[in-house]
Design a protein around this motif. Structure first.
Motif, PDB file in Angstrom:
ATOM      1  N   ASN A 351     -22.384 -15.713  -3.765  1.00  0.00           N
ATOM      2  CA  ASN A 351     -22.020 -14.347  -3.394  1.00  0.00           C
ATOM      3  C   ASN A 351     -21.425 -14.259  -1.994  1.00  0.00           C
ATOM      4  O   ASN A 351     -20.430 -13.566  -1.773  1.00  0.00           O
ATOM      5  N   ALA A 352     -22.040 -14.956  -1.039  1.00  0.00           N
ATOM      6  CA  ALA A 352     -21.520 -14.934   0.331  1.00  0.00           C
ATOM      7  C   ALA A 352     -20.122 -15.557   0.365  1.00  0.00           C
ATOM      8  O   ALA A 352     -19.213 -15.043   1.017  1.00  0.00           O
ATOM      9  N   THR A 354     -17.962 -15.670  -2.085  1.00  0.00           N
ATOM     10  CA  THR A 354     -16.997 -14.792  -2.755  1.00  0.00           C
ATOM     11  C   THR A 354     -16.490 -13.711  -1.812  1.00  0.00           C
ATOM     12  O   THR A 354     -15.333 -13.318  -1.867  1.00  0.00           O
ATOM     13  N   GLN A 355     -17.371 -13.228  -0.929  1.00  0.00           N
ATOM     14  CA  GLN A 355     -16.924 -12.222   0.038  1.00  0.00           C
ATOM     15  C   GLN A 355     -15.844 -12.788   0.950  1.00  0.00           C
ATOM     16  O   GLN A 355     -14.776 -12.197   1.126  1.00  0.00           O
ATOM     17  N   ALA A 356     -16.106 -13.965   1.510  1.00  0.00           N
ATOM     18  CA  ALA A 356     -15.124 -14.587   2.401  1.00  0.00           C
ATOM     19  C   ALA A 356     -13.834 -14.888   1.640  1.00  0.00           C
ATOM     20  O   ALA A 356     -12.729 -14.669   2.138  1.00  0.00           O
ATOM     21  N   THR A 358     -12.605 -13.398  -1.064  1.00  0.00           N
ATOM     22  CA  THR A 358     -11.824 -12.214  -1.417  1.00  0.00           C
ATOM     23  C   THR A 358     -10.996 -11.734  -0.229  1.00  0.00           C
ATOM     24  O   THR A 358      -9.823 -11.390  -0.371  1.00  0.00           O
ATOM     25  N   VAL A 359     -11.612 -11.722   0.948  1.00  0.00           N
ATOM     26  CA  VAL A 359     -10.879 -11.314   2.149  1.00  0.00           C
ATOM     27  C   VAL A 359      -9.682 -12.245   2.377  1.00  0.00           C
ATOM     28  O   VAL A 359      -8.567 -11.796   2.643  1.00  0.00           O
TER      29      VAL A 359
END
Lengths: 471, 471
Positions: A351-352, A354-356, A358-359
């Motif tokens: 999850n962590a 995926t955040q990076a 996506t940005v």
């Protein structure tokens, strides 16, 4: 439309605005759809013909999209239903293709002949090559040339996007002469345009003049004195993503398209760009989830097939992660708590990351990420991962200690968490950037690569540390 | 710009097109950025002032975005650097806010005064309320009213998006009179426009006339006879997502905005819509990954904080999944193979569900999904899930049988896989639709809910079946 001047303000002047007060009424209501479908189902009842004729072009497209496969087929092949040719460019590409493919070449040619060249090309480019040729041979000479030339440009290029209907005026004309010409040629001009392209005798583009500049200038003024000082011509083979970027960046309302000899061959307007922006952003969303393109209207079997491929790749990476776990089966056998906790470490990393990721994928798509700030972004994501890693290490360390009554277990899961979230930040930002550098599409395979890494690192770190410190 | 007529075609006419041949050169090159940054770092060297002055507005914005935090600050507060006021609306909202917040109210007021009302409002709406008021008091009466009224409209509404600079002409005017007026008033007209709004004496909107219709008509023609027959007026409080939908659906190039008394107060043009489309699609991508908005330019601590919240929710759901596993710890202790294989079942469910979820979230955003086709879409996703479930059950069943030499284990993982992929398809499509029905944003929390379900079902089905059939 003289009746528009007679209507009373209170009840008639804002028909659209009124309808919008209930947001659900924008577009075709679900009730209207059921009425039409009911009429369609009734033998011998031809009410649906009138109902469909009364619909606007976007409403007709809505209707066709929202009814089921069977009704759609019977509507599209029903020769009594005379759809406005303008409806076809509004359809989802898959729906449009299957509709046109079931018709005769002459019927398709008749539809295409009614459209602007860009819309016509958009419909024809999706069809099978043989059928394409059959249709093209039935078109007027002008349209045939437009289609044949259009198809020589790469897919998703400016040449496919452009319209061949434009207004080009020689540079030495005056405002007065231009206005006089437009009045005489009124019926031969494109249906809508807001810029005039200024050309020299060799059909090279000299500049562009927005209509409002012509209207506010004296009749004696020369067009070449009104042209914009910065000129953005688009080569026909430029990719549509680049074209979009230029339009957005420079705030253009239209841009002339030129061939290899720098001669004017068409125009791209901001409306075309609207669709491309939507399409490209949509593609990124879908690719991140492993979908090639939207399949809302696609048949079940074809949908299953395309999804299967992506899921299969994911299965392989999941099995890889399982191999890592199996390396520690003896440890798990002794401490079952490890099996209970290990998915947490892997999932937080995924999850962590995926955040990076996506940005980074978005920043690459919008060209906000280039070599100047690459390392800064990767560095920042790694630090963010580290900080969040420490935070969640504390939380999860305490939870694990209390849950399984073991401080060492708490320390082990904390350490694994920090490690995995650092790796997640680093690879979440790094993978798309690396793929982009290698010329691959960062949206397409970043997610699989990322979760493979965070799963493997998560399981390996947690179980490895456990086998060292807990056995 | 008379020099444009003198240039020789071969070397000068397509400066933009030439630069585009190497795609990386679009926009500001990384080399130019380093040159400017180097000059910026050198004490007493003011070369960067000239270099920055030579940049176009979009290039200047690029520069500010891509340099690091420290350089950005020193550039933005350096009073010797005179940035074109048009640069500020180009900046990322976070960057723009922090730049303006560090200035005096009078300096911000001076910048704002140079902008169109929509751009001015966009800058001001992000600032703290006290500072906003301070700035507004330093503006001209006209701009002050525009800002104060603009701020009364809801965020992300048509009233915030619209421009107050438009051309409105009484319905009884002729084409000739309109052209004469525009020549006289040339300097008072907005810098750019392509449609004229036709109003009655009470400032109610009667219609819109594109400029090209005026140019191709005789001088004696009345404007009311040229107005479009379908009129799309936008209430000022309409959400920008709705506005975008109408523009795209109806292919508008502009639309008049009206107040509660149906009086004309502004105009929205397709350029504004371009930004909104991009913004909304971007938001959906970011929300699916648990990011409120892009944080490429945000400071590390603030980024860490916003990401932490979403990860914390994920931690809770991961712990929930762990509880499910811990219910079967006795089973795992006896058959360690279960711990090895269980992440595969959960991960396949999560991935398959995300595919269905992404399609549904996008279809809701583009209004392609409504009550007419809701059940068809959910049904389709469930069938697709079932079919892929059967496929992967066979593959994984064989692999597990061979790997752990147990046919029963192969059957158990196969059955769990089918079950989890059916649930994944059903909830992948169902969750966003349900959230949307409840008035929540489907992009925001669908992913967490989905993976919670597929993790729990995956672990429960696999371990539960194992404890029945393998012990």
């Amino acid at each position: 439309m003289p009746e528009q001047t007679k209507i009373t303000l209170e009840d008639d002047i804002e028909p659209v605005a009124d309808a919008f007060e209930d947001a659900s009424v924008i577009g075709l209501s679900d009730d209207s759809i059921s009425t039409i479908v009911d009429a369609l189902h009734e033998e011998g009842n031809d009410d649906h013909l009138d109902l469909i004729n009364d619909l606007s072009v976007p409403d007709t497209a809505d209707l066709i999209h929202k009814i089921n496969e069977e009704d759609r087929q019977s509507l599209l092949i029903d020769r009594k239903v005379k759809l406005d040719p303008q409806v076809y460019p509004y359809l989802d590409p898959d729906v449009g293709k299957s509709a046109l493919s079931s018709m005769s070449a002459s019927r398709v040619a008749a539809i295409i002949s009614e459209l602007d060249s860009d819309d016509a090309l958009e419909l024809i480019e999706n069809l099978d090559e043989d059928f394409q040729q059959e249709i093209i041979h039935k078109l007027s000479a002008k349209m045939r040339v437009a289609m044949e030339e259009g198809l020589t440009f790469p897919e998703d290029s400016a040449g496919r996007l452009m319209q061949r209907e434009y207004v080009a005026i020689p540079q030495y004309w005056t405002v007065g002469k231009t206005i006089d010409y437009m009045r005489v040629a009124a019926n031969d001009l494109p249906a809508d345009f807001s810029d005039i392209i200024i050309i020299d005798p060799l059909y090279h583009v000299v500049g562009e003049v927005p209509l409002n500049r012509i209207l506010r200038s004296k009749r004696t003024e020369k067009l070449e004195d009104l042209t914009y000082d910065s000129l953005h011509t688009i080569p026909a083979d430029m990719d549509q993503e680049e074209v979009t970027y230029i339009f957005r960046r420079e705030g253009l309302s239209s841009a002339p398209v030129i061939d290899n000899d720098n001669r004017l061959i068409g125009i791209i307007t901001v409306d075309d760009i609207l669709d491309v922006i939507d399409e490209e952003a949509n593609e990124d969303i879908l690719k991140l989830a492993g979908l090639g393109r939207g399949d809302l209207y696609r048949a079940i079997l074809s949908t299953t097939g395309t999804r299967f491929r992506w899921l299969f790749v994911n299965l392989m990476t999941a099995i890889l992660a399982s191999f890592v776990i199996s390396m520690f089966d003896a440890t798990i056998e002794q401490i079952v708590a490890l099996a209970v906790l290990m998915p947490i470490v892997a999932s937080m990393g995924g999850n962590a990351g995926t955040q990076a990721l996506t940005v980074a994928v978005r920043a690459l798509a919008t060209k906000e990420l280039s070599s100047t700030n690459t390392f800064r972004v990767i560095w920042k994501e790694t630090i963010v991962g580290t900080l969040n890693g420490i935070g969640f290490a504390l939380i999860m360390g305490v939870i694990a200690t209390v849950w399984f009554q073991s401080v060492t277990l708490g320390l082990v899961i904390g350490a694994a968490m920090v490690l995995n979230l650092i790796v997640a930040g680093l690879s979440g930002a790094g993978i798309p950037i690396l793929l982009n550098k290698m010329g691959s599409d960062p949206a397409l395979s970043s997610t699989v690569l990322l979760t493979t890494i965070t799963d493997i690192v998560g399981f390996f770190a947690f179980l490895g540390l456990a086998s060292i410190f807990l056995l």
